[in-house]
Scaffold this active site. Structure first.
Site, PDB file in Angstrom:
ATOM      1  N   SER A  61       0.841  -1.192   0.000  1.00 17.92           N
ATOM      2  CA  SER A  61       0.000   0.000   0.000  1.00 17.92           C
ATOM      3  C   SER A  61       0.877   1.242   0.000  1.00 17.92           C
ATOM      4  CB  SER A  61      -0.926  -0.007   1.215  1.00 17.92           C
ATOM      5  OG  SER A  61      -1.831  -1.090   1.143  1.00 17.92           O
ATOM      6  N   HIS A 224       9.587   3.314  -3.801  1.00 17.86           N
ATOM      7  CA  HIS A 224       9.655   3.313  -2.341  1.00 17.86           C
ATOM      8  C   HIS A 224      10.694   4.310  -1.834  1.00 17.86           C
ATOM      9  CE1 HIS A 224       8.642  -0.840  -3.696  1.00 17.86           C
ATOM     10  NE2 HIS A 224       7.605  -0.580  -2.936  1.00 17.86           N
ATOM     11  N   ASP A 424      18.219  -3.220   5.663  1.00 13.93           N
ATOM     12  CA  ASP A 424      17.586  -2.225   6.514  1.00 13.93           C
ATOM     13  C   ASP A 424      17.744  -2.542   7.995  1.00 13.93           C
ATOM     14  OD1 ASP A 424      15.974  -4.413   6.474  1.00 13.93           O
ATOM     15  OD2 ASP A 424      14.204  -3.406   5.678  1.00 13.93           O
ATOM     16  N   GLY A 425      18.700  -3.426   8.339  1.00 17.91           N
ATOM     17  CA  GLY A 425      19.052  -3.658   9.734  1.00 17.91           C
ATOM     18  C   GLY A 425      18.064  -4.448  10.553  1.00 17.91           C
ATOM     19  N   CYS A 427      17.247  -8.000   9.812  1.00 17.83           N
ATOM     20  CA  CYS A 427      17.273  -9.434   9.516  1.00 17.83           C
ATOM     21  C   CYS A 427      17.105 -10.264  10.790  1.00 17.83           C
ATOM     22  CB  CYS A 427      18.579  -9.811   8.811  1.00 17.83           C
ATOM     23  SG  CYS A 427      18.758 -11.584   8.473  1.00 17.83           S
ATOM     24  N   GLY A 508      12.561 -16.311  -6.167  1.00 19.15           N
ATOM     25  CA  GLY A 508      13.328 -15.231  -5.561  1.00 19.15           C
ATOM     26  C   GLY A 508      14.261 -14.542  -6.536  1.00 19.15           C
ATOM     27  N   ASP A 579      26.910 -11.944   4.498  1.00 19.16           N
ATOM     28  CA  ASP A 579      25.477 -11.748   4.306  1.00 19.16           C
ATOM     29  C   ASP A 579      24.716 -12.279   5.520  1.00 19.16           C
ATOM     30  OD1 ASP A 579      23.069 -11.269   2.490  1.00 19.16           O
ATOM     31  OD2 ASP A 579      22.810 -13.372   3.051  1.00 19.16           O
TER      32      ASP A 579
END
Length: 599
Positions: A61, A224, A424-425, A427, A508, A579
């Protein structure tokens, strides 16, 4: 609170649902699907009876009128909404598919963002398993990308609205699913989009998505607020449109659209949210004049709010090549509220809003449950599993799952730290959220066999984790479950690992070597499959070696180039740590091994 961006809200948590209620309150052509963030045509029962292809789209949204504003005759059959800037969960997508499914089939139109691909893909796979005829068209027309290296790919931007229009018009005429897929796939490849922004947007409860100077503008950003190609000094409108069009048609870039003299095109100027009508139409004039100065024929031009980014001051420009067929479908009438022609009936008269309920309850006749589909799939595959799991085996599996969850919860801070350079910190927090939900539900797992247990875990992580991670792990577990009976052998667990990985790759968009969670899984899979192909049966030593290979590979992701996920958009110099998704995999593989073998 002083300094906080002002917005018209009741609460952050209810804003999406209240927005959707507002959409159906002002639009008599649509209703809400009870219990889900799904908007459907009000005449869905009649449409299904007519035996026409159903067309679904959706996403996060904050982009309104996309996608709920395009539900109606001659356009979308239904739309699925996620939280703000977050892909909708597969459960809502599957509910929408079930609500519209009919023998003619269902088409999913998906924007090329990882979360959308994963969750729509997961829902599509579940629907297929339940007997639904379904196809997917992915739209990726972003013309800002300059890299020729592999990344997460071109983003899906405002051009997706034109694909929706073509698909909806064809479906309304009674074309087959195959015909619609072919036409929309061609259309998606015939266009390009680029955006420009003067200001950030403000996510409810979170504030501005980025910072930009008073004299700056960002070229090529995502919907975004993702970083664009470059920052430029603000300049006159004509120079801005020239910069946009020159970039998107530059043959030196990997994502350009080829436009030459004599081509016939549609030009769409999309308001990203807070651009005034004066500026928007001024820019439309500028863009059309510049394109026509190149000898290109602008046969159709549109300007308005089509796919916004909350309150961002900016716009995007879409150019689509036209032929007679494509133009006819663009011109076909629709009563979708977000389309320029507005909400009109077939004879051109205005529709009045009927009294009564704005909720639809759809009967899901003839669709198999997830469990039935998994059992049938396992049977068809010739599974060698026993017909039932012993309580001891089930308890042992639950103990392993509990150990995995406790390990992930303890790793929250470490994984979050790793995620700050390329993501974005969150995970670790996301993994913890899923782990805690599984622990709360573990009492009911004890009565299940392995395959049913994986299905249950897939549903739990999908609902609790959210976003790309929830979709990825749900995909992994759902695909793995189809290969498992109640008491699978070690060989069958390896087969299930491969099936789960293949599903994650398929939806993915990543592959081993792309610096993702797939890398340690691939290392373990290679070692185990090699051992399985030999004469020896798999045992403790093989699994220990597989875990060690996964751990080594997870560490080595620090030196890999990110070619998938959010990290692929980040400056390479900033991504130097392993990662976090790969490290999470290594952690839970080690936890499973220790618990199972008592070490």
């Amino acid at each position: 609170m002083a300094g906080q961006h002002k917005q018209f809200l009741n609460t952050v948590g209810t804003c999406v649902d209240e927005m959707l209620e507002g959409v159906v309150a002002v639009n008599p052509a649509v209703k809400l699907l009870k219990g889900h963030r799904v908007v459907l045509r009000a005449d869905i029962a009649e449409y299904k009876t007519a035996g026409k292809v159903a067309v679904l789209c959706g996403g996060g949204s904050g982009h309104e009128p996309f996608a709920s504003g395009y539900v109606g005759r001659g356009m979308l059959t239904g739309a699925v909404a996620g939280s703000v800037f977050t892909s909708p969960p597969a459960s809502d997508i599957l509910a929408a598919i079930r609500a519209v499914a009919n023998p003619a089939g269902v088409l999913l139109i998906v924007a090329n963002y990882t979360g959308d691909r994963i969750n729509f893909g997961l829902a599509a796979e579940k629907a297929k398993a339940q007997g639904v005829k379904i196809e997917t068209v992915t739209v990726a027309e972003d013309s800002a990308l300059t890299s020729v290296d592999k990344t997460a790919g071109k983003r899906g931007l405002c051009g997706i609205i034109l694909v929706q229009k073509i698909a909806g018009a064809m479906a309304e005429e009674g074309h087959t699913l195959t015909e619609i897929v072919e036409a929309t796939t061609r259309a998606a490849k015939s266009m390009g989009t680029i955006g420009i922004s003067l200001s950030p947007c403000h996510v409810p409860g979170s504030g501005a998505t980025f910072q930009i100077g008073d004299e700056e503008m960002e070229l090529g950003l995502g919907v975004h607020g993702e970083p664009g190609v470059k920052r430029m000094k603000v300049c006159p409108a004509d120079a801005i449109t020239a910069a946009m069009i020159d970039h998107m048609t530059n043959t030196a870039t990997s994502s350009h659209i080829e436009v030459k003299s004599g081509d016939r095109v549609l030009v769409l100027l999309n308001n990203l949210g807070a651009t005034s009508a004066l500026e928007l139409f001024l820019m439309a004039r500028s863009a059309i004049r510049y394109i026509e100065s190149k000898g290109v024929i602008v046969e159709r031009a549109m300007a308005g709010h089509f796919m916004t980014s909350l309150d961002m001051a900016g716009l995007s420009l879409t150019i689509m090549h036209l032929d007679e067929e494509r133009k006819r479908y663009i011109d076909k009438e629709t009563n979708a509220l977000g389309w320029q022609r507005g909400n009109v009936s077939a004879d051109g008269s205005a529709l009045s809003r009927p009294r009564g309920s704005s909720v639809i309850e759809v009967q899901e006749e003839g669709l198999a449950t997830d469990k039935q589909s998994r059992e049938q799939s396992s049977s068809n595959a010739g599974s060698e599993a026993s017909t039932g799991a012993t309580p001891e085996i089930s308890k042992r599996l639950v103990s392993v799952i509990s150990a995995i969850c406790e390990t992930l919860i303890a790793a929250e801070d470490r994984l979050n730290d790793l995620d700050r350079s390329g993501g974005d910190g969150d995970c670790g927090t996301t993994m913890k959220r899923g782990a805690e939900a599984i622990l709360r539900a573990r009492a009911r797992l004890v009565a299940m066999g392995a395959g049913e247990m994986m299905d249950a875990l897939a549903d739990t992580v999908e609902r609790s984790m959210g976003g790309s991670s929830g979709g990825l792990y749900s995909l992994f577990l759902t695909a793995a479950a189809t290969c498992l009976g109640s008491s699978p052998s070690a060989d069958q667990w390896v087969i299930a690992l491969g099936a789960g990985m293949d599903a994650v790759c398929r939806y993915g968009g990543a592959e081993p070597g792309d610096r993702t969670m797939l890398d340690p899984l691939h290392a373990a899979r290679v070692l185990l499959e090699k051992a399985k192909s030999g004469t020896q049966s798999l045992g403790k030593t093989h699994f220990q070696q597989a875990v060690e290979a996964a751990e080594d590979t997870a560490v080595r992701t620090a030196t890999m180039e990110a070619r998938a996920g959010r990290a692929s958009y980040v400056n390479k110099e900033l991504v130097r740590e392993p990662d976090p998704g790969a490290q999470a995999v290594a952690a839970w593989l080690r936890a499973a091994f220790r618990c199972f073998y008592g070490e």
